[in-house]
Design an enzyme around this catalytic site. Structure first.
Site, PDB file in Angstrom:
ATOM      1  CE  LYS A   1     -26.879   1.907  49.848  1.00  0.00           C
ATOM      2  NZ  LYS A   1     -28.349   1.852  50.701  1.00  0.00           N
TER       3      LYS A   1
ATOM      4  CD  GLU B   1     -29.923   0.397  53.836  1.00  0.00           C
ATOM      5  OE1 GLU B   1     -29.568  -0.716  53.810  1.00  0.00           O
ATOM      6  OE2 GLU B   1     -29.150   1.543  53.994  1.00  0.00           O
TER       7      GLU B   1
ATOM      8  N   GLY C   1     -18.911   5.133  57.007  1.00  0.00           N
ATOM      9  CA  GLY C   1     -19.723   4.228  57.869  1.00  0.00           C
ATOM     10  C   GLY C   1     -18.740   3.090  58.336  1.00  0.00           C
TER      11      GLY C   1
ATOM     12  N   GLY D   1     -18.556  -2.654  56.167  1.00  0.00           N
ATOM     13  CA  GLY D   1     -19.273  -1.880  54.766  1.00  0.00           C
ATOM     14  C   GLY D   1     -18.332  -1.139  54.066  1.00  0.00           C
ATOM     15  N   GLY D   2     -17.313  -0.215  54.599  1.00  0.00           N
ATOM     16  CA  GLY D   2     -16.303   0.320  53.488  1.00  0.00           C
ATOM     17  C   GLY D   2     -15.436  -0.426  52.812  1.00  0.00           C
TER      18      GLY D   2
ATOM     19  CD  GLU E   1     -15.153   8.973  58.593  1.00  0.00           C
ATOM     20  OE1 GLU E   1     -15.238   8.044  59.349  1.00  0.00           O
ATOM     21  OE2 GLU E   1     -15.726   9.925  58.376  1.00  0.00           O
TER      22      GLU E   1
ATOM     23  CB  CYS F   1     -16.284   8.708  62.360  1.00  0.00           C
ATOM     24  SG  CYS F   1     -16.440  10.855  61.829  1.00  0.00           S
TER      25      CYS F   1
ATOM     26  CD  GLU G   1     -15.741   3.010  65.217  1.00  0.00           C
ATOM     27  OE1 GLU G   1     -16.301   4.040  65.544  1.00  0.00           O
ATOM     28  OE2 GLU G   1     -15.757   2.428  64.250  1.00  0.00           O
TER      29      GLU G   1
END
Length: 522
Positions: free
Chosen positions: A183, A186, A239, A243-244, A263, A300, A390
């Protein structure tokens, strides 16, 4: 040529009417191409092709899989300057960074090609039969790792090449024998399409089955439908925590739950000990500032938390850090949303009790990120979990402790992290063993006198960490062991030799290292 299509296997497809556009974060302008958002039927077709391809691809000879991976690297390089220019335009990252990332992407593919050819990654383990053993005969048992099926990979915002379409997740999944459906992120729609075309060209040249790779464009609904599809067997994601975790929860709500290897970021605590500070606090502050501001803080592994004990040397360190960040020119962040979140989250943290600003907190207002630091007493940090979150960008928070005991408490209070860093002398380490041990229990990689930004791609690397840094701290997304996210173990009992997988046959025709009756052998 960029056409704005999805790729359902090797077939370009534009069934839907919804469109996406890629934007240049440096000037806000949209690129001319429109990109078709995948429909549910296109996603289902991609998974169906991947499921069919799996029946062939999982059994293709290792040498042919390796040829495929190397061909992908060759085709990516063949895209030349056009790929670099597009990736720079869609990410705001400088040309040198993208060129380096392209090299890393291709080297990862070649690394996995070598791993597949060598063959020992399957962890072949053999216990031969003892038919006359008393009181019961021992069967012949042979175990190895095998592919699991179609894998969904989500492109990352901060690495348009190395953690995206043909990045480490895709390379390791393909190396294990799994078809991949990507995927696209964007923010990198054009870059993604160019790399997708390279993968498909490599698949055609090396005779891979139709459906070994597909790519779909879209936002959250496309990702959700992909993860919920019953034939998808695992997910790779790099990400945000939000989202994860959403993908992780969704995958566990399925009738057949599947692993999501997400991650999800980290504040990467850096502990600065007294004897190390005495050596050269100003130089240490400048070095840390360089790590904080590297890539506009969009790694990250960015050191977003610093911990030290109150002293004149720590004050000198803090002053040098603040000045170095102020002197670093602001740079374009990956996209408008990330820039806005950076300034909003930073502003909210600066309003928390006990936080003292070090520098100018003015927002640039044009997608550029300016480095900044702030300080807070450890007593306030320990009481306020909002200070543990974070901030994705060039910001770091210095926690000032009264003594070594309070420093240990800070280490114990942390959640799981990708990395932890010790800026220390050997005497510091000896005098603070409990703090060092507390930090080591929280992280996937612990550094001694280095900066966490920069992740070496090699077998010994572990890029993951206890939750919430990743959804499963046992696994790495970087290095050869990344392949094990997309495998499962199978044991063959009393099988005829001629019907066993090549790696388990008695004569070991591939010559791979195997553990036979407890001893490594070829």
């Amino acid at each position: 040529m960029i056409k704005g299509t999805n790729f359902i296997g090797s077939t370009p497809s534009k069934e839907g009417t919804a469109q996406l556009f890629a934007n240049n974060p440096a000037n806000g302008e949209a690129f001319p191409e429109s990109f078709s958002v995948a429909t549910t039927s296109e996603i289902d077709d991609a998974v169906a092709k991947a499921t069919q391809a799996f029946q062939v691809y999982k059994s293709i000879a290792p040498a042919k899989k390796a040829d495929f991976l190397e061909a992908i690297a060759d085709e990516i390089m063949a895209l030349g300057d056009a790929l670099v220019a597009r990736a720079c335009g869609e990410s705001g990252l400088p040309e040198g960074r993208i060129q380096g990332e392209r090299g890393r992407t291709c080297n990862q593919l070649k690394m996995f090609a070598n791993l597949v050819r060598e063959g020992s990654w399957v962890n072949a383990t053999i216990d031969t039969a003892i038919p006359d053993r008393a009181p019961a005969p021992k069967p012949d048992l042979r175990k190895m790792e095998v592919a699991i099926g179609p894998v969904a990979i989500f492109g990352a915002s901060n690495f348009p090449l190395a953690f995206s379409t043909a990045g480490g997740d895709t390379a390791s999944a393909l190396a294990a024998g799994n078809p991949v459906i990507v995927k696209a992120h964007e923010s990198h729609l054009g870059t993604n399409e160019m790399v997708s075309q390279a993968i498909l060209k490599a698949a055609q040249k090396t005779g891979m089955p139709e459906g070994v790779f597909s790519m779909v464009n879209g936002g959250i609904p496309v990702g959700q439908h992909l993860v919920k599809h019953p034939q998808i067997k695992a997910v790779g994601f790099t990400g945000s925590f939000r989202g994860g975790k959403a993908l992780f929860d969704l995958a566990n709500q399925r009738d057949e739950p599947i692993p999501v290897y997400a991650e999800m970021g980290s504040i990467n605590p850096t502990f600065i000990f007294p004897n190390k500070l005495k050596e050269s606090p100003a130089d240490l502050g400048k070095a840390v500032a360089g790590s904080v501001s590297m890539g506009v803080g969009q790694f990250c592994t960015n050191p977003g938390l610093l911990v030290g004990i109150q002293s004149p040397e720590l004050e000198a360190f803090s002053s040098a850090l603040s000045q170095a960040l102020a002197d670093t020119a602001p740079s374009t962040m990956l996209n408008k949303g990330i820039a806005e979140s950076y300034y909003a989250n930073r502003k909210a943290l600066l309003e928390e009790k006990g936080v003292t600003l070090s520098g100018n907190a003015t927002s640039m207002g044009d997608n550029r990120g300016q480095g900044l630091t702030a300080t807070v007493p450890a007593s306030e940090f320990l009481k306020n979990t909002k200070l543990h979150e974070e901030i994705f960008g060039p910001f770091t928070l210095l926690v000032v402790c009264e003594n070594g005991s309070e420093m240990k408490q800070v280490a114990q209070s942390l959640q799981g992290q990708l990395t932890g860093t010790l800026l220390a002398t050997e005497s510091d380490m000896i005098q603070n063993t409990e703090t060092v041990d507390a930090l080591s229990q929280k992280v996937g990689r612990i550094l001694f006198n280095g900066m966490p930004t920069g992740v070496e791609v090699c077998p010994a690397m572990h890029h993951g960490g206890p939750f919430p840094a990743s959804t499963n701290g046992k696994y790495t997304s970087v290095g050869t062991d990344a392949i094990y996210r997309f495998t499962r173990s199978i044991c063959y009992q009393n099988w005829p030799d001629q019907m066993l997988p090549t790696e388990l046959k008695a004569e070991n025709p591939m010559g791979v290292w195997r553990k036979v009756n407890g001893e490594l052998s070829k």
